[in-house]
Enzyme design. Sequence first.
Site, mmCIF file in Angstrom:
data_model
loop_
_atom_site.group_PDB
_atom_site.id
_atom_site.type_symbol
_atom_site.label_atom_id
_atom_site.label_comp_id
_atom_site.label_asym_id
_atom_site.label_seq_id
_atom_site.Cartn_x
_atom_site.Cartn_y
_atom_site.Cartn_z
ATOM 1 N N GLU A 109 0.860 -1.181 0.000
ATOM 2 C CA GLU A 109 0.000 0.000 0.000
ATOM 3 C C GLU A 109 0.892 1.225 0.000
ATOM 4 O O GLU A 109 2.049 1.146 0.373
ATOM 5 C CB GLU A 109 -0.844 0.045 1.283
ATOM 6 N N LYS A 111 2.205 4.676 1.595
ATOM 7 C CA LYS A 111 2.278 5.211 2.949
ATOM 8 C C LYS A 111 1.867 6.674 2.873
ATOM 9 O O LYS A 111 2.588 7.502 2.319
ATOM 10 C CB LYS A 111 3.702 5.079 3.498
ATOM 11 N N ASP A 113 1.103 10.367 4.047
ATOM 12 C CA ASP A 113 1.840 11.209 4.977
ATOM 13 C C ASP A 113 0.901 12.229 5.619
ATOM 14 O O ASP A 113 0.670 13.295 5.056
ATOM 15 C CB ASP A 113 2.970 11.909 4.221
ATOM 16 N N TYR A 220 -6.723 2.273 5.904
ATOM 17 C CA TYR A 220 -5.862 1.169 5.488
ATOM 18 C C TYR A 220 -5.905 -0.072 6.376
ATOM 19 O O TYR A 220 -5.239 -1.045 6.080
ATOM 20 C CB TYR A 220 -4.419 1.633 5.333
ATOM 21 N N LYS A 306 10.852 3.372 2.624
ATOM 22 C CA LYS A 306 10.864 4.819 2.440
ATOM 23 C C LYS A 306 11.454 5.173 1.082
ATOM 24 O O LYS A 306 12.527 4.684 0.729
ATOM 25 C CB LYS A 306 11.709 5.476 3.544
ATOM 26 N N CYS A 400 33.394 22.844 26.767
ATOM 27 C CA CYS A 400 31.936 22.994 26.777
ATOM 28 C C CYS A 400 31.558 24.440 26.468
ATOM 29 O O CYS A 400 32.076 25.359 27.105
ATOM 30 C CB CYS A 400 31.388 22.587 28.144
ATOM 31 N N CYS A 403 29.854 25.875 29.892
ATOM 32 C CA CYS A 403 30.522 26.040 31.187
ATOM 33 C C CYS A 403 32.046 26.041 31.055
ATOM 34 O O CYS A 403 32.748 26.228 32.043
ATOM 35 C CB CYS A 403 30.075 24.955 32.165
ATOM 36 N N CYS A 418 30.372 16.798 28.144
ATOM 37 C CA CYS A 418 30.857 17.743 29.137
ATOM 38 C C CYS A 418 30.767 17.008 30.472
ATOM 39 O O CYS A 418 29.675 16.636 30.901
ATOM 40 C CB CYS A 418 30.002 19.004 29.169
ATOM 41 N N CYS A 424 27.041 22.179 35.131
ATOM 42 C CA CYS A 424 26.924 22.755 33.788
ATOM 43 C C CYS A 424 25.444 23.116 33.575
ATOM 44 O O CYS A 424 24.575 22.248 33.648
ATOM 45 C CB CYS A 424 27.400 21.723 32.778
HETATM 46 P P1 AMP Z 1 5.890 5.936 11.452
HETATM 47 O O1 AMP Z 1 5.083 7.060 12.070
HETATM 48 O O2 AMP Z 1 6.941 6.404 10.515
HETATM 49 O O3 AMP Z 1 6.325 4.926 12.443
HETATM 50 O O4 AMP Z 1 4.886 5.180 10.491
HETATM 51 C C1 AMP Z 1 3.751 4.614 10.985
HETATM 52 C C2 AMP Z 1 2.564 5.387 10.514
HETATM 53 O O5 AMP Z 1 2.405 5.309 9.121
HETATM 54 C C3 AMP Z 1 1.307 4.798 11.048
HETATM 55 O O6 AMP Z 1 1.029 5.277 12.323
HETATM 56 C C4 AMP Z 1 0.290 5.277 10.055
HETATM 57 O O7 AMP Z 1 -0.318 6.442 10.538
HETATM 58 C C5 AMP Z 1 1.087 5.655 8.833
HETATM 59 N N1 AMP Z 1 0.621 5.014 7.597
HETATM 60 C C6 AMP Z 1 0.410 5.669 6.443
HETATM 61 N N2 AMP Z 1 -0.014 4.843 5.493
HETATM 62 C C7 AMP Z 1 -0.115 3.615 6.036
HETATM 63 C C8 AMP Z 1 -0.535 2.338 5.540
HETATM 64 N N3 AMP Z 1 -0.916 2.154 4.285
HETATM 65 N N4 AMP Z 1 -0.504 1.309 6.406
HETATM 66 C C9 AMP Z 1 -0.103 1.472 7.691
HETATM 67 N N5 AMP Z 1 0.288 2.657 8.201
HETATM 68 C C10 AMP Z 1 0.290 3.726 7.400
HETATM 69 ZN ZN ZN Z 2 29.330 22.068 30.355
#
Ligand code: AMP
Ligand code: ZN
Length: 663
Positions: A109, A111, A113, A220, A306, A400, A403, A418, A424
């Site tokens: 599937e 992913k 965002d 999903y 990714k 540092c 400090c 440090c 510090c």
């Molecule tokens: P991460 O936040 O990078 O660990 O990725 C996990 C998140 O990817 C999950 O919490 C989902 O919200 C998101 N996600 C997006 N598309 C999908 C998909 N097709 N299947 C499962 N998770 C997904």
């Molecule tokens: Zn320090």
Amino acid sequence: MKERIEQLRAELNQHNYNYYILDAPTISDYEFDQKLKELQVLENAHPEFYDENSSTVRVGGTITKNFKTVVHEFRMYSLDNSYSKEDLEEWERRIIKTLGNEQLSFVCELKYDGASIDLLYEKGRLAQATTRGDGIQGDEITANVRTIRSVPLQLRGDFPEHFHIRGEIVLPKKGFEQMNKERIEAGEDPYMNPRNTASGSLKLQDTSEVAKRPLDCLLYALVGNTGVSTQFEGLEKARQWGFKVPKASKLCHSTQEVMDFINYWDTERHNLPYETDGVVVKVNSFAQQEELGYTAKSPRWAMAYKFKAEQVDTLLESISYQVGRTGAITPVANLKPVLLAGTVVKRASLHNADQIEKLDVRLGDSVYVEKGGEIIPKIVGVNLEKREPNSQPVHYITNCPECGTALVRNEGEAQHYCPNTYHCPPQITGKIQHFISRKAMDIEGLGEETVELLFKAGIIENYADLYEIKISQLLPLERMAQKSAENIVKGIEKSKEVPFERVLFALGIRYVGETVAKKLAKHYKSIDNLQQATLEQLIEIDEIGNQIASSVISFFKEEYNLQLINRLKEKGLQFTLSGKSTEGQTDKLKGLTFVVSGVFHLFTRDELKNLIELNGGKVGSSISAKTSYVVVGENMGPSKKEKAESLGVKMIPEEEFQELINS
Ligand code: AMP
Ligand code: ZN
């Protein structure tokens, strides 16, 4: 009247589905609005027929003051990431190792965002929407989610009575651009990126503001008892019930097919209406998913792939050095601001001295910046063609920046430290800030900035000092009202009830994170026992390595720490495991390793695993000569059975296991 209201609701529901899910409206926007108006008028005149899932809620109008915290019925996990074909093949090998020669297929599937969401449906109606939060509990944002047009308020077809569905709330590219256009015209700063804007939108208090945002919800995963037995079937069912499930998913039978899907979408994704940062590959069979189980953070049966991150080059203007609470120094690159994957980037992590040396980055260089999954972008290389002829390698700091103490670097460690642990300034405040943080003492009313203020005013110098604070000391502080001062003192007082495992985490022993703290607390049951432990004893505990063990030992060697602990003890903090955490704990299974396989009736798999650990046993992930027992449920994989037989490992049904712990 009731009939007309119900008829309008049903019609609007259908048109909404045609428009937002099928993308095939059968009436004009005008006609739709007319019907909606009619319904609004009728509902206003007849509040007795109010329905929280009526189409009229899409426009919003309610205010949520505080979002309620909800514990997830099923935990919301993260995903492990992979970046290459080899990573994926390695993952597949691990799966085969557990499942043996069972037939295996994968669902690919996209992913999406955005912000993850859990939707609960009861009798076909949206009952609750919850953010992921920390995966264990999230915020209830049902009223806001109801305004999102592609979230069905009423399901269709043969849906189950009670189930959860998971998805992602996204802000499609077009809608995001439009929002920014309007903001710029209004003289406001544009939003940084669609993902943050989507999750920000979900936390708005005014639902009518949320309703104005062009959010979309892509689903999903079905969770809970739905009668469905594979991921692919689940997607199809969800579509039938009226959810928006993107078409771009594929059932694959080989890594090659998976790679084909990935390669296709790596370029094709730019034509999608919303942003994707990769592909998620999932084991198709739910029975196999259950067999594979979860790590502490993510399912073993799923893997995110990714896409290669976008890259830009920009000028490295300077390097600053940050000092963390443990004294670790992190070099940070200050960059000429540049647009990268929809976000303006000004800073990037350089990790440590080795990294700077390895990349040979120099001030004034043009550096390549990449944004991976992490929030802070990273520098991945230097554009040597643009390097100034007289540039000089970076001299890493020797003292540092806060400090002035000479930095040290332990053998085998990448980070400089440090060593001025107790004097510090950023280490002092960092430790106190960690102590009060949500997963540690969770002190209400007290924030990071106040800690800073209290330290600067000379009121606190360590976390034990917190428990001496008096209201009269707080009042002279900048912007400190009587009420806030009272709240701080109350919050501190209340933290005395925080259980031992979290107190242990709060102490801020290097490498002792949340999970390790729990483990140590469970094993030693009190700080006094832990303090007596030797390096060898510590290492014997599962998953405690040399690094953690040495860190614990040196923490307790420090006189200063012992004094702090003594003071905290006198103040009444919890330094022993409470009865609640130890309830039911026994040694009955000590020295035994169990593998759990199949489907059970008396317990869920997690309950079984918990019981094993609670009774002192260990849970193994695959059968080996070291396995003492396999607890066998229905549908145990044939290859596993063969393996257990060939190694002579005893197989017991769950009833027999129950006798074992009840004996
Ligand atoms: P991460 O936040 O990078 O660990 O990725 C996990 C998140 O990817 C999950 O919490 C989902 O919200 C998101 N996600 C997006 N598309 C999908 C998909 N097709 N299947 C499962 N998770 C997904
Ligand atoms: Zn320090």
